[in-house]
Design an enzyme around this catalytic site. Structure first.
Site, PDB file in Angstrom:
ATOM      1  N   GLY A  94       0.821  -1.204   0.000  1.00 23.40           N
ATOM      2  CA  GLY A  94       0.000   0.000   0.000  1.00 23.40           C
ATOM      3  C   GLY A  94       0.858   1.258   0.000  1.00 23.40           C
ATOM      4  O   GLY A  94       1.954   1.301  -0.585  1.00 23.40           O
ATOM      5  N   SER A  95       0.389   2.291   0.683  1.00 19.77           N
ATOM      6  CA  SER A  95       1.078   3.581   0.650  1.00 19.77           C
ATOM      7  C   SER A  95       2.385   3.606   1.428  1.00 19.77           C
ATOM      8  O   SER A  95       3.136   4.594   1.343  1.00 19.77           O
ATOM      9  CB  SER A  95       0.152   4.675   1.177  1.00 19.77           C
ATOM     10  OG  SER A  95      -0.932   4.883   0.288  1.00 19.77           O
TER      11      SER A  95
END
Length: 631
Positions: free
Chosen positions: A330-331
């Site tokens: 993810g981020s």
């Protein structure tokens, strides 16, 4: 006269034949005795030494004496694995006339279960008849007393004290420490491959997972032997000589058991993983995988109902998520992408893009998590506010080959080399990987649109928590990457000398210091004013972090609503961080399966770990849920 001479001649012939037969028989007898004497001379004189040795071997047998297994302690000396003495009921088969009748009789005095009988029969097949074999282990004091009162009924049966493995902290750090279990066929093959068969005579148990498995030959020690004189029936008569066993070496870990316990409790009943590393050495401070299990269940053979509970649980407590679980980052991938952009010259810190809330590419719209976008976004803001559009564009400009080359040096998509077996590689996507992964030619082609998703840590990206932690520690350490390790030093049981496990630099990445400082400053902003600000509010130290949320299934254009999605389909929550920023002492990666937003589920756990490790306390309200709905 003629008849008389004829009769005499026949008698002479008969006498001659008789004499010949007697002489022939005499020769045969002489030859037979000559051969017998020659054989005796051959056996008693020529081969005297050979048969004397064999006779001695039949008279004297070597009984192995199993050594004490080495002790495992944490970095503060807290015992994690040790041995304890307990009473066992043992039978020497050579001294028992009717084995089955004896066992039946014993079962009327002390409880003997079918599994005890089965184990005994297996041990009997593998052992010599003069060896003492356990039929029941870990007797209570009451059981010992009952047998003592009836001992006269059972010749060849006695109570002995044996050492057993114990894990005092139970399920705490079980995935790191591992456990021992009974030796099976695969274990025997491994022992023979390592030329250790002689040293494992009489040994019933071996390390199965974790540290217990990886450092098996250090922990085991050296088997001793006792020379036992036996009679013609194989019965032990007396002990002639004894070579004492050598206890296994002790291990001191880099692990902090108090930090480990606190981190495990921070997860509550949620599934997930946490890996905390000392950036300057690579030493593992905590290795969490929840839910966990009690390794004491496996020591003497796990019961079938306990095994069913563990093996069939939907939460998979036996899975080491920290090393074997592979998840989209993810981020949390964005700081590494930003650093790649700086190092490859695709971005400068002040270069900004206009974010309308989406990125159009190839007829497909890649949406940002914030409707309407973040406006004008430079690199600092892209990390602090976690702007997807910035990284869609950066990934498209860099190209998949450039991204893969940079991330490979950071350790993504490869084993870290930690001293635990069975680590997963994860997936670092590239055109070459896709060709290996898929069979059909149409599946092997890399599409430019796939690169766009890679930029925000989605798509084919799939990494283990320990890879994320190692990469975070490398950034904290300004590009110096160490091999993660759990053992700090090994203590020789003979001499007491400690052999330190020296930090092992895997590589020194030639990053420009000003580029690393840009990333660190932005990650500080995440914890001060960005997506993790609420979790780190009021911290007395300066930390750097990055939240992340990873999709479990494709939304296919729909809007994600955490509360309306089934729990097992909710996004994973992630967080990476290190502290203090000026001289990092700890770097970590946190994953909460189906936890939703990283700021809500993962960042508060990291705050608790930092506060405990750096300040020795638990922050008030740190475990409370945040209402921040950003990753």
């Amino acid at each position: 006269m003629l008849a008389g001479r004829t009769s005499l001649s026949a008698a002479d012939r008969d006498l001659d034949r008789f004499r010949f037969r007697v002489a022939l028989s005499g020769v045969v007898v002489v030859l037979a005795f000559a051969l017998l004497i020659a054989r005796f001379v051959h056996l008693q004189v020529v081969q005297h030494d050979y048969y004397s040795t064999r006779a001695e071997d039949n008279r004297i047998s070597l009984v192995p004496i199993v050594p004490n297994r080495g002790v495992i302690v944490d970095r503060n000396g807290t015992v994690l694995a040790r041995n304890y003495s307990a009473f066992t009921l043992e039978i020497t088969p050579s001294l028992v006339d009717d084995l089955e009748a004896t066992i039946d009789g014993l079962s009327r005095v002390i409880e003997i279960l079918p599994k005890d009988r089965k184990r005994f029969r297996r041990l009997l097949e593998e052992s010599k008849t003069f060896e003492s074999l356990p039929i029941r282990t870990r007797l209570s004091e009451e059981e010992v007393a009952r047998f003592a009162a009836n001992r006269y009924l059972f010749p060849g049966v006695e109570v002995k004290a044996r050492l057993f493995r114990q894990y005092p902290l139970g399920p705490i750090a079980s995935h790191a420490i591992g456990y021992i279990g009974r030796i099976n066929k695969r274990d025997l093959e491994m022992i023979e491959e390592n030329d250790e068969a002689a040293n494992y005579k009489g040994t019933d148990h071996i390390g199965k997972t974790g540290i217990e498995q990886y450092y098996e030959f250090d922990l085991h020690g050296e088997t001793g032997y006792e020379q036992v004189e036996t009679d013609a029936g194989g019965r032990a008569v007396r002990s002639l000589a004894r070579t004492a066993p050598v206890q296994g070496n002790d291990l001191a870990l880099t692990l902090d058991s108090r930090l480990q316990e606190m981190a495990e409790k921070a997860f509550g009943d949620r599934r997930g993983a946490l890996v905390a590393i000392e950036p300057s050495t690579g030493g593992i401070l905590a290795l969490v995988s929840t839910p966990t299990f009690d390794p004491n269940l496996f020591v003497d053979g796990i019961r079938s109902d306990d095994w069913d509970l563990l093996n069939n649980s939907p939460d998979r407590p036996l899975l080491n998520r920290a090393l074997n679980g592979a998840y989209p980052p993810g981020s949390t991938f964005k700081p590494f992408m930003a650093l790649a952009g700086l190092e490859t010259g695709k971005r400068t810190p002040g270069q900004a893009i206009a974010d309308p809330g989406y990125f159009n590419f190839g007829g497909h719209q890649f949406r940002d998590d914030k409707k309407g976008g973040h406006g004008l976004v430079d690199m600092h803001k892209s990390i602090v506010q976690s702007c997807d559009t910035y990284y869609y564009m950066l990934a498209n400009e860099m190209g998949i080959e450039s991204i893969a080359r940079f991330m490979e040096k950071l350790g993504f998509g490869q084993r870290t080399g930690i001293d635990i077996q069975g680590e997963s590689e994860g997936v670092l996507p590239s055109p070459e990987w896709k060709k290996r992964r898929f069979r059909r030619p149409e599946q092997q082609k890399w599409f430019a649109g796939e690169t766009v998703s890679i930029g925000i840590g989605q798509g084919y990206n799939s990494y283990t928590p320990i890879q994320l932690a190692q990469a975070t520690a490398t950034v904290a350490n300004n590009g110096i990457m160490y091999r993660p390790h759990l053992v700090k030093y090994i203590t020789d049981s003979r001499t007491g000398q400690k052999t330190m496990i020296e930090p092992e630099p895997l590589r020194i990445l030639p990053w420009k210091r000003q580029n690393v400082d840009v990333i660190k400053k932005a990650m500080i902003g995440v914890n001060l004013a960005g997506t993790a600000a609420k979790a780190f509010a009021g911290a007395s130290y300066v930390s750097a972090g990055k939240t992340g949320t990873a999709q479990v299934f494709s939304l296919k254009g729909a809007e994600y609503r955490h509360s309306s999605v089934r729990k097992e389909l909710r996004d994973h929550a992630l967080f990476i961080a290190f502290a203090p920023v000026d001289q990092p002492r700890i770097a970590l990666a946190v994953l909460v399966e189906n936890g939703g937003f990283g700021a809500q589920s993962a960042a508060p756990i990291a705050r608790m770990v930092f506060d405990y490790y750096l300040l020795g306390k638990l922050p008030k309200g740190a475990a409370e849920e945040s209402d921040v709905e950003e990753d």
